[in-house]
Design a protein around this motif. Structure first.
Motif, PDB file in Angstrom:
ATOM      1  N   GLU A 239      -8.740 -39.070  15.569  1.00  0.00           N
ATOM      2  CA  GLU A 239      -9.748 -40.117  15.341  1.00  0.00           C
ATOM      3  C   GLU A 239      -9.128 -41.293  14.576  1.00  0.00           C
ATOM      4  O   GLU A 239      -9.435 -42.446  14.845  1.00  0.00           O
ATOM      5  N   GLN A 264     -10.920 -33.183  21.030  1.00  0.00           N
ATOM      6  CA  GLN A 264     -12.132 -33.947  21.401  1.00  0.00           C
ATOM      7  C   GLN A 264     -12.095 -35.239  20.597  1.00  0.00           C
ATOM      8  O   GLN A 264     -11.943 -35.190  19.368  1.00  0.00           O
ATOM      9  N   GLY A 266     -13.830 -39.384  19.914  1.00  0.00           N
ATOM     10  CA  GLY A 266     -15.030 -40.204  20.128  1.00  0.00           C
ATOM     11  C   GLY A 266     -14.708 -41.505  20.848  1.00  0.00           C
ATOM     12  O   GLY A 266     -13.700 -42.167  20.552  1.00  0.00           O
ATOM     13  N   SER A 268     -16.262 -45.328  21.640  1.00  0.00           N
ATOM     14  CA  SER A 268     -17.309 -46.267  21.238  1.00  0.00           C
ATOM     15  C   SER A 268     -17.842 -46.932  22.513  1.00  0.00           C
ATOM     16  O   SER A 268     -17.182 -47.833  23.082  1.00  0.00           O
TER      17      SER A 268
END
Ligand code: FEH
Ligand code: ZN
Length: 337
Positions: A239, A264, A266, A268
């Motif tokens: 991240e 995994q 993220g 946006s």
């Protein structure tokens, strides 16, 4: 012969004495001269990446001396010469192979070398003749071995997936083995390069290898405020790199994800849509790209960073890799006869 074997359910390799492989009709056999060690091996041992339900010999960065050629093999092969293995081990006939994406070969039963099919953590390796490439003169076995993944993957990510060409602005996130090779590849492609890492000593190495600017990771977005890059390559995949990557790519630019630190990540959606950002996963590289990488090394445009160790100590080196004690890339060499 010695082989370090993946055994399903075991988190460490098993050193075994197994029969030396014999070439099938369209195979060759190499006497291993160097085997590169890759983080992906750790993910396979931790079962993060489901590769195989059967035991196999690991090691997917292979360079060896040709010792046997199958009876139906065509083309020029020179016994005693050095060859590398194109790990994706493509069939050459499927739709992906014929469309120039043989790194993604989807043919049933075609296992990746060292990642399902037997690989290079052994004294000898049998592979289809179509999956080997002659090593240009002057390239050491350990350099040729790591070229097959630690250089090929950044090359595929930057040139083919990122479309990097002279004048492209490139931000390289993560300066481990692949990231440092990525800096050199981007420089060879004529890009303007900013490189970032957590470790100051890696910034210095990146500058020596061709980065025009370097930034310590904690200062990244403050130092680069107001700037945007045509291509951002995340060689970490956490991240802490993937989120800023999406913020530092220009409108219509490309984020290429190479690192597998976090399984995994993220996205946006607002940034993606508003910026029309392309986020592109990168997997290994093609047979043709590996030939190009070897040529760039032979011509001195790329000097891959490599440390060497003993092939029989592969378990020890995987542990060093796991605990962050490897600065660049490791290639393991067989004991002298
Ligand atoms: C291997 C297996 C799965 C994902 C990624 C990899 C890479 O190390 C190949 O370059
Ligand atoms: Zn790899």
């Amino acid at each position: 012969m010695f082989a370090a074997r993946f055994i399903p359910g075991q988190k460490t390799l098993s050193s075994q004495d197994v029969p030396r492989p014999q070439a099938g009709p369209r195979d060759v056999v190499l006497r291993i001269r160097a085997a590169g060690v890759c983080h992906s091996d750790l993910h396979v041992l931790e079962s993060d990446i489901p590769i195989s339900s059967h035991p196999f010999t690991m090691g997917h960065e292979a360079c060896g001396e040709l010792v046997e050629v199958g009876p139906e093999v065509t083309g020029d092969f020179t016994l005693g010469a050095l060859y590398v293995v194109h790990g994706p081990n493509p069939c050459g006939q499927c739709e992906l192979c014929t469309q120039g994406q043989d790194n993604l070969c989807g043919a049933p039963g075609r296992d990746l070398v060292g990642l399902g099919a037997d690989g290079a953590y052994a004294e000898y390796l049998k592979v289809p003749a179509r999956s080997v490439i002659a090593v240009p003169a002057g390239i050491a076995p350990e350099v040729a071995a790591i070229a097959t993944d630690a250089v090929l993957t950044p090359y595929h990510a930057l040139k083919t997936l990122g479309g990097v060409k002279p004048g492209t602005s490139v931000l390289v996130l993560g300066l481990g083995g692949l990231g440092l090779n990525g800096v050199q590849v981007a420089r060879a492609l004529g890009a303007r390069i900013v490189a970032s890492d957590l470790r100051a000593e890696n910034l210095a190495t990146a500058e020596r290898l061709g980065a025009h600017e370097t930034v310590l990771a904690p200062e990244l977005e403050q130092r680069l405020a107001g700037r945007a890059f045509d291509v951002v390559v995340d060689f970490v995949g956490a991240e802490g790199t993937f989120a800023p990557a999406q913020r530092l790519v220009r409108r219509g630019g490309t984020v290429v994800l190479v690192g597998l630190h976090t399984l995994q990540l993220g996205l946006s959606s607002v940034a993606l849509i508003n910026q029309q950002t392309r986020v592109q996963g990168a997997f290994w590289g093609t047979h043709q790209e590996l030939k190009e990488v070897l040529q760039l090394i032979a011509e001195g445009h790329l000097q891959p960073q490599v440390e060497t160790g003993r092939l029989r100590d592969v378990g020890h080196w995987l542990e060093k890799l796991k605990t962050g004690q490897v600065r660049s890339r490791v290639a393991l060499l067989p004991d002298a006869d």
